[in-house]
Write a protein that holds these residues in place. Structure first.
Motif, PDB file in Angstrom:
ATOM      1  N   ASN A 299      -2.116 -28.347  -3.336  1.00 28.34           N
ATOM      2  CA  ASN A 299      -3.210 -26.763  -3.382  1.00 28.34           C
ATOM      3  C   ASN A 299      -3.648 -26.605  -2.602  1.00 28.34           C
ATOM      4  O   ASN A 299      -3.833 -25.642  -2.370  1.00 28.34           O
ATOM      5  CB  ASN A 299      -3.385 -27.522  -5.020  1.00 28.34           C
ATOM      6  CG  ASN A 299      -3.236 -27.912  -6.265  1.00 28.34           C
ATOM      7  OD1 ASN A 299      -2.032 -27.608  -6.789  1.00 28.34           O
ATOM      8  ND2 ASN A 299      -3.859 -28.402  -7.329  1.00 28.34           N
ATOM      9  N   ALA A 300      -4.654 -27.628  -2.057  1.00 26.46           N
ATOM     10  CA  ALA A 300      -4.941 -26.750  -0.651  1.00 26.46           C
ATOM     11  C   ALA A 300      -4.175 -26.473  -0.270  1.00 26.46           C
ATOM     12  O   ALA A 300      -4.930 -25.086   0.758  1.00 26.46           O
ATOM     13  CB  ALA A 300      -5.918 -28.313  -0.587  1.00 26.46           C
ATOM     14  N   VAL A 301      -3.351 -26.455   0.055  1.00 29.34           N
ATOM     15  CA  VAL A 301      -2.801 -26.242   1.563  1.00 29.34           C
ATOM     16  C   VAL A 301      -2.384 -25.342   1.220  1.00 29.34           C
ATOM     17  O   VAL A 301      -1.838 -23.995   1.688  1.00 29.34           O
ATOM     18  CB  VAL A 301      -1.332 -26.937   1.711  1.00 29.34           C
ATOM     19  CG1 VAL A 301      -0.230 -26.587   2.907  1.00 29.34           C
ATOM     20  CG2 VAL A 301      -1.831 -28.706   2.718  1.00 29.34           C
ATOM     21  N   ALA A 302      -2.289 -24.463  -0.295  1.00 27.85           N
ATOM     22  CA  ALA A 302      -1.763 -23.073  -0.734  1.00 27.85           C
ATOM     23  C   ALA A 302      -2.634 -22.257  -0.472  1.00 27.85           C
ATOM     24  O   ALA A 302      -2.548 -21.203  -0.038  1.00 27.85           O
ATOM     25  CB  ALA A 302      -0.902 -23.087  -1.964  1.00 27.85           C
ATOM     26  N   GLU A 303      -4.058 -22.702  -0.949  1.00 25.88           N
ATOM     27  CA  GLU A 303      -5.589 -21.861  -0.785  1.00 25.88           C
ATOM     28  C   GLU A 303      -5.790 -22.053   0.725  1.00 25.88           C
ATOM     29  O   GLU A 303      -5.991 -20.665   0.939  1.00 25.88           O
ATOM     30  CB  GLU A 303      -6.341 -22.839  -1.631  1.00 25.88           C
ATOM     31  CG  GLU A 303      -6.335 -22.747  -3.490  1.00 25.88           C
ATOM     32  CD  GLU A 303      -6.590 -21.376  -3.319  1.00 25.88           C
ATOM     33  OE1 GLU A 303      -7.513 -20.796  -2.972  1.00 25.88           O
ATOM     34  OE2 GLU A 303      -6.132 -21.052  -4.271  1.00 25.88           O
ATOM     35  N   ILE A 304      -4.912 -22.754   1.836  1.00 26.32           N
ATOM     36  CA  ILE A 304      -5.707 -22.588   2.529  1.00 26.32           C
ATOM     37  C   ILE A 304      -4.788 -21.453   3.704  1.00 26.32           C
ATOM     38  O   ILE A 304      -5.010 -21.170   3.997  1.00 26.32           O
ATOM     39  CB  ILE A 304      -5.053 -23.464   3.353  1.00 26.32           C
ATOM     40  CG1 ILE A 304      -6.702 -24.648   3.121  1.00 26.32           C
ATOM     41  CG2 ILE A 304      -5.566 -23.471   5.138  1.00 26.32           C
ATOM     42  CD1 ILE A 304      -6.442 -25.858   3.047  1.00 26.32           C
ATOM     43  N   GLY A 305      -3.553 -21.091   3.295  1.00 23.17           N
ATOM     44  CA  GLY A 305      -2.760 -20.671   3.182  1.00 23.17           C
ATOM     45  C   GLY A 305      -2.648 -18.777   3.359  1.00 23.17           C
ATOM     46  O   GLY A 305      -2.896 -18.889   3.755  1.00 23.17           O
ATOM     47  N   ALA A 306      -2.649 -19.021   1.544  1.00 20.73           N
ATOM     48  CA  ALA A 306      -3.585 -17.359   1.429  1.00 20.73           C
ATOM     49  C   ALA A 306      -5.540 -16.845   2.895  1.00 20.73           C
ATOM     50  O   ALA A 306      -5.100 -15.941   2.136  1.00 20.73           O
ATOM     51  CB  ALA A 306      -4.030 -18.428  -0.210  1.00 20.73           C
TER      52      ALA A 306
END
Length: 92
Positions: A71-78
């Motif tokens: 989840n954190a990696v997806a948010e950082i990517g966004a």
């Protein structure tokens, strides 16, 4: 996986106002208001080296509890994609 980098020739001044950070981008003449975790991501890109969302997660996780990795990696990517749209970060 997409990599991102700050352009060392792009001058951006930051001004912290309580929970907001203002980024003034000299090349475009625009000021952008951002909140956490964007300033923390921005600071960890200061070396100009390309970084993926996963690598940024690893940098941030040294100082912050980011929760579940996926989840954190997806948010950082966004957030990195948003910085590209603002012209503050480039894809590498």
């Amino acid at each position: 996986m997409q990599a991102y980098r700050r352009d060392a020739t792009d001058r951006v001044d930051a001004c912290v106002l309580d929970d907001l950070t203002l980024f003034y981008h000299h090349r475009s003449g625009q000021t952008h208001m951002v909140i956490s975790p964007v300033p923390e991501i921005w600071d960890r890109m200061a070396d100009g080296a390309p970084v993926t969302a996963q690598a940024m997660h690893d940098r941030l996780a040294r100082d912050y509890d980011l929760g579940p990795v996926q989840n954190a990696v997806a948010e950082i990517g966004a957030h990195l994609d948003a910085l590209v749209l603002l012209g503050l970060v480039r894809t590498a």
